[in-house]
Design a protein around this motif. Structure first.
Motif, PDB file in Angstrom:
ATOM      1  N   ILE A 185      10.059  36.852  74.154  1.00 46.15           N
ATOM      2  CA  ILE A 185      11.079  37.723  74.733  1.00 46.15           C
ATOM      3  C   ILE A 185      11.808  38.403  73.580  1.00 46.15           C
ATOM      4  N   MET A 186      12.098  39.681  73.717  1.00 45.10           N
ATOM      5  CA  MET A 186      12.919  40.336  72.703  1.00 45.10           C
ATOM      6  C   MET A 186      14.157  40.927  73.339  1.00 45.10           C
ATOM      7  N   ASP A 187      15.281  40.733  72.662  1.00 42.81           N
ATOM      8  CA  ASP A 187      16.537  41.294  73.119  1.00 42.81           C
ATOM      9  C   ASP A 187      16.681  42.694  72.524  1.00 42.81           C
ATOM     10  N   GLY A 188      17.576  43.491  73.116  1.00 42.49           N
ATOM     11  CA  GLY A 188      17.939  44.759  72.509  1.00 42.49           C
ATOM     12  C   GLY A 188      16.829  45.783  72.495  1.00 42.49           C
ATOM     13  N   LEU A 189      16.121  45.915  73.599  1.00 41.22           N
ATOM     14  CA  LEU A 189      15.085  46.943  73.669  1.00 41.22           C
ATOM     15  C   LEU A 189      15.765  48.307  73.715  1.00 41.22           C
ATOM     16  N   ASN A 190      15.268  49.216  72.906  1.00 43.56           N
ATOM     17  CA  ASN A 190      15.776  50.576  72.906  1.00 43.56           C
ATOM     18  C   ASN A 190      15.415  51.235  74.242  1.00 43.56           C
ATOM     19  N   PRO A 191      16.397  51.830  74.948  1.00 47.71           N
ATOM     20  CA  PRO A 191      16.080  52.433  76.256  1.00 47.71           C
ATOM     21  C   PRO A 191      14.898  53.400  76.191  1.00 47.71           C
ATOM     22  N   ASP A 192      14.744  54.072  75.042  1.00 40.67           N
ATOM     23  CA  ASP A 192      13.635  55.028  74.928  1.00 40.67           C
ATOM     24  C   ASP A 192      12.266  54.362  74.985  1.00 40.67           C
ATOM     25  N   ASP A 193      12.215  53.055  74.680  1.00 45.58           N
ATOM     26  CA  ASP A 193      10.926  52.363  74.653  1.00 45.58           C
ATOM     27  C   ASP A 193      10.529  51.786  76.013  1.00 45.58           C
ATOM     28  N   VAL A 194      11.458  51.865  76.980  1.00 47.35           N
ATOM     29  CA  VAL A 194      11.201  51.207  78.258  1.00 47.35           C
ATOM     30  C   VAL A 194       9.936  51.735  78.919  1.00 47.35           C
ATOM     31  N   ASP A 195       9.785  53.056  78.939  1.00 42.59           N
ATOM     32  CA  ASP A 195       8.621  53.638  79.590  1.00 42.59           C
ATOM     33  C   ASP A 195       7.327  53.148  78.973  1.00 42.59           C
ATOM     34  N   ALA A 196       7.297  53.117  77.648  1.00 42.75           N
ATOM     35  CA  ALA A 196       6.089  52.684  76.951  1.00 42.75           C
ATOM     36  C   ALA A 196       5.747  51.246  77.325  1.00 42.75           C
ATOM     37  N   ILE A 197       6.767  50.368  77.324  1.00 45.67           N
ATOM     38  CA  ILE A 197       6.530  48.955  77.611  1.00 45.67           C
ATOM     39  C   ILE A 197       6.015  48.770  79.030  1.00 45.67           C
ATOM     40  N   GLU A 198       6.608  49.512  79.957  1.00 45.09           N
ATOM     41  CA  GLU A 198       6.206  49.329  81.351  1.00 45.09           C
ATOM     42  C   GLU A 198       4.749  49.685  81.564  1.00 45.09           C
TER      43      GLU A 198
END
Lengths: 333, 559
Positions: free
Chosen positions: B288-301
């Motif tokens: 688990i990683m904390d502090g995901l940059n909102p801009d990276d959310v799409d990529a992760i999903e």
């Protein structure tokens, strides 16, 4: 030589006093109250005031400095404002982590840098020379941050060869006695852990060693070029010695002094300036220790941390100076 | 020089060889067995319905910074309580994803009719990790330690302070506002708190991780080193801590809640750099990683094997007006600037949609959240009209104080300031971005040197008083109230809300207060942000709590 060494060691004292005075003044000139930083933006003014009093921050500066120096003279590096731990014990793991990484980076930088420099000089204006010197130029100007992230992306994420962060496998922590993982794992007889720790050194070590490597390569090359033009080099060659002997034994030995100076200076820089590498690779070294302390206005840690780094820097320079006369007996002190 | 030249070559050969060999066996795959956890999978046999639990039940949680101390009550940082939440427990506990209060170490509690006496009935048969029994004496000792500066375990001389206690319970023993009058041990498993005035948030406070219970024997044994030797009753036991690196916890085999925890161990790993943390997640080195940059959310999903966890919102990011300064003493100007801000665009560009536009000061889901408040719509024309009415038809100019650091409620303050600058520009108002170093920023805004400033606030106990009392109450000047908002009407409501112990009544009071604050417009409420984390899909039952500290006792890993 002994007298010289002692004189140099004594000179450490004014240097360190000057250092500590400058550090102390600078950090107290930076605005910002440690109590406020420790307690955060949601703290009440009463809480901040009472913490200030507890930490002795409401004393005049010279009293704070006096207390600090008095402590140092008794071998007490002080207590961290933030963690409330004794700095003299707290700093050891950080120091070991940095030294381990520095040694690795230095071995990498010296081996690659010196050899590249020698070959470039020997085969001046060859393809190897051009390539090596372009690489060196790129290396000197390489943003470590970018290099580190690229390394992680390629070797950890895409290829999965090397770990991206830390000093050891987090799932299998190393039991520490010396805090040098490569030594501790051997003490514990865990050679699998030794290998893991070694792999953890590779990416940050190369990232950290790249700039020194490039500088060393360029210095070796120019120093060697000078030596290769000397008459005695032609003589050695004329008497039919092997090329290897000519280059390394007669050539490099005479070219080594400026290289050694650069290596010494770079080592000092590495010890104190590894912050970027330590941040990208989550390496819990002294750069990050001091950096975190600056962000938190942890005055004692900043002062003692810088003092330790400065001491190492001065000591390394001393060692380098002493090496001169060992390598070149013509140099006398 | 012969020596040097001779050892140099073999070494360089060895270097190259070792580099090449690294491709062989890698420990970066993330699922490697450390050898110690392999044998005990039978334990999961009973409830192993899905049948594909991973053999190695070690969870690695990566975060940006280290804990300051593992003595939860003496620090305020979230990175500390994130860890102590696993080791320690409080008398009451919040729901997994909200501030709804429920039983914890106390299975039941009573409040007297006058709202001044609270009785807690404690779980029996609970032991601390050192074997000491948990009982009413332990509860009394812990609370007295925080309240009484002269307590033998208060460790004041070692630099310990209990600021959260002071904030939540009105100060310390001997202070005027201190609400806890006495703590009585009725018997081993019954403890009574007698207050000298009513405190509406008392029960909520009891669920905070700052007021968990430490083993009395551990104080005796470790003294002021308790911050590095935590001993609680929680699902995980403390193993080791190497600073700025990792904290290792292991399963508490004697945990009082049958069948928990599921994990064998939890490791909190520090990885300061955001991109490096994401790389480590992608390479499987962390879970688990904390502090995901909102801009990276799409990529992760869109990535196989990875998932995004959303934390319920619990904060407010706002622009405050310094009401002691002209022209911000004029309500028309404040309302005009409220109309000028386009929150939707701000949310799309800065938060990648992961935030709610704010119209109250307190987060939605809170007691007293007033959904009927009609927000100042984005309307530049209306804004210009109001400015004209206030006598600023030609516009005005001010310094827009911008935070130098990212916070959960404001991930990129500089860019936010630029967006806001544009918004104000559109109505003929010039905002000059001004920034200060963080500690200075906090000090100088407290002293009122700013015109307009950006800041925020995060909840800790889910109680509205924690927001209103600290941000807008006249008594919080100088302090958290940096807008210098002084309203008798609002203060009166805040005071009543603070002491009332009737939930419905409090709800009414705070709704009314929300309306008053809205009309006076001491600030522009911008957003309630939704912090995000990313994790490996193997992680099951992980529910982020709005307080940022969640118990991991139900979490388990699948293959």
């Amino acid at each position: 030589m002994l007298a010289y060494t002692i004189r140099r060691l004594l000179m450490l004292i004014p240097v360190l006093i000057g250092m500590s005075l400058i550090t102390f003044s600078i950090i107290h000139l930076i605005p910002g109250n440690p109590a406020q930083v420790i307690l955060g933006e949601q703290a009440s003014p009463q809480a901040i005031a009472s913490l200030e009093e507890q930490l002795g921050l409401n004393e005049p500066y010279f009293v704070q400095y006096g207390n600090y120096v008095a402590g140092i003279l008794q071998g007490d590096l002080g207590t961290s404002l933030r963690t409330r731990g004794e700095i003299s014990t707290e700093i050891l793991p950080y120091l070991a982590a940095t030294i381990e990484l520095t040694i690795f980076a230095l071995i990498f930088a010296v081996i690659v840098g010196v050899n590249a420099g020698i070959i470039s000089a020997w085969r001046q204006n060859s393809m190897f020379d051009y390539t090596a010197m372009i690489i060196a130029l790129v290396g000197v100007s390489m943003p470590i941050f970018w290099l580190g992230l690229m390394q992680q992306w390629v070797f950890a994420q895409e290829l999965g060869w090397l770990p991206a962060f830390g000093r050891a496998n987090p799932r299998d922590p190393v039991e520490t006695t010396t805090y040098f993982y490569l030594i501790d794992t051997i003490i514990n007889g865990r050679f699998d852990q030794w290998w893991t720790s070694f792999k953890h050194l590779i990416l940050p070590g190369i990232a950290l060693g790249t700039i020194p490597m490039a500088i060393i390569a360029r210095m070796t090359r120019s120093s060697m070029l000078e030596v290769l033009r000397q008459d005695y080099m032609r003589t050695v060659e004329a008497k039919g010695s092997k090329t290897f002997t000519v280059i390394y034994r007669h050539g490099f030995k005479n070219a080594v002094i400026p290289v050694l100076t650069v290596v010494g200076l770079q080592t000092g820089t590495l010890l104190g300036g590894a912050l970027l590498t330590e941040t990208i690779f989550s390496w819990p070294g002294i750069g990050r220790y001091v950096y975190e302390a600056i962000g938190n206005r942890d005055y004692p840690v900043i002062q003692s941390g810088i003092l330790v780094i400065a001491t190492m820097f001065v000591l390394i320079n001393l060692v380098v100076d002493l090496l001169y006369s060992y390598i070149d007996p013509r140099i006398k002190y | 020089m012969r020596k040097k030249s001779l050892w140099m070559w073999p070494l360089s050969v060895a270097m190259v060889a070792s580099l090449a060999a690294c491709g062989g066996d890698d420990e970066t795959a993330g699922d490697e067995d450390t050898g110690e956890n392999g044998e005990d999978t039978e334990e999961n046999g009973g409830d192993d319905a899905n049948g594909d639990l991973a053999e190695d039940q070690t969870l690695i949680f990566a975060r940006g910074g280290d804990s300051v101390s593992l003595d939860y009550a003496s620090v305020t940082d979230g990175e500390s309580s994130r860890v102590t939440k696993q080791i320690y427990e409080s008398l009451l506990e919040f729901d997994a994803d909200s501030f709804e209060i429920g039983p914890g170490l106390a299975h039941d509690w009573d409040v007297s009719d006058d709202g001044l006496t609270y009785t807690f009935y404690l779980e029996e048969g609970v032991t601390f990790h050192d074997g000491t029994d948990f009982n009413a004496d332990a509860v009394k000792l812990n609370f007295e330690r925080w309240a009484d500066p002269d307590h033998e375990y208060a460790f004041i001389d070692d630099g310990y302070t209990y600021s959260v206690y002071g904030t939540q319970f009105g100060g310390f023993q001997g202070d005027d506002g201190h609400v806890i009058d006495e703590i009585n041990v009725i018997d081993d498993y019954e403890v009574e708190f007698v207050l000298n005035e009513q405190l509406g948030s008392f029960i909520q406070n009891m669920g905070m991780s700052y007021f968990a219970i430490t083993s009395p024997a551990a104080f005796e044994e470790h003294g002021s080193a308790i911050n590095e030797n935590p001993v609680g009753t929680g699902p995980f036991k403390f193993v080791s801590w190497s600073r700025d690196d990792q904290i290792v916890l292991e399963k508490n085999e004697d945990y009082w809640q049958e069948g928990y925890p599921k994990l064998d161990s939890v490791i909190f790993q520090v990885i300061p750099d955001n991109s490096a943390r994401l790389t480590a997640l992608r390479s499987g080195e962390i879970d688990i990683m904390d502090g995901l940059n909102p801009d990276d959310v799409d990529a992760i999903e869109g990535e196989d094997g990875l998932t995004v966890f959303e934390r319920a919102t619990n904060n407010i990011g706002y622009l405050g007006f310094n009401m002691d300064k002209e022209p911000f003493d004029d309500v028309l100007v404040r309302q005009a600037l409220n109309h000028a801000v386009d929150k939707e665009t701000l949310i799309m560009t800065l938060f990648a949609g992961l935030a709610e536009p704010a119209k109250n000061i307190i987060p939605p889901d809170y007691l007293g959240y007033n959904d009927n408040v009609e927000e100042y719509a984005y309307d530049p024309d209306r804004a210009m009209e109001l400015l004209e009415e206030a006598g600023y038809a030609d516009g005005l100019e001010f310094d827009l104080w911008t935070m130098p650091v990212a916070r959960p409620y404001m991930p990129d303050p500089q860019r936010a300031a630029e967006v806001l600058q544009e918004n104000f520009n559109a109505i003929g108002v010039t905002a000059n971005i001004h920034t200060e170093e963080w500690a200075t920023y906090l000090e100088r805004t407290e002293q009122g040197e700013q015109d307009v400033f950006m800041l925020g606030w995060s909840g800790t106990n889910g109680d509205p008083d924690y927001f209103y009392g600290n941000l807008l109450h006249g008594d919080a000047i100088p302090g958290g109230n940096r807008t210098f908002y002084r309203s008798e009407e609002a203060d009166e409501l805040f005071n009543r809300g603070k002491v009332s112990v009737d939930e419905d009544e409090r709800d009414e009071i705070y709704k009314e207060a929300a309306q008053v604050v809205h009309e006076d417009a001491p600030m522009i409420p911008l957003v309630h942000s939704i912090p995000v984390l990313a994790g490996n899909e193997r992680v099951q039952n992980y529910v982020p709590h709005p307080s940022t500290s969640e118990s991991l006792h139900e979490v388990e890993l699948t293959e």
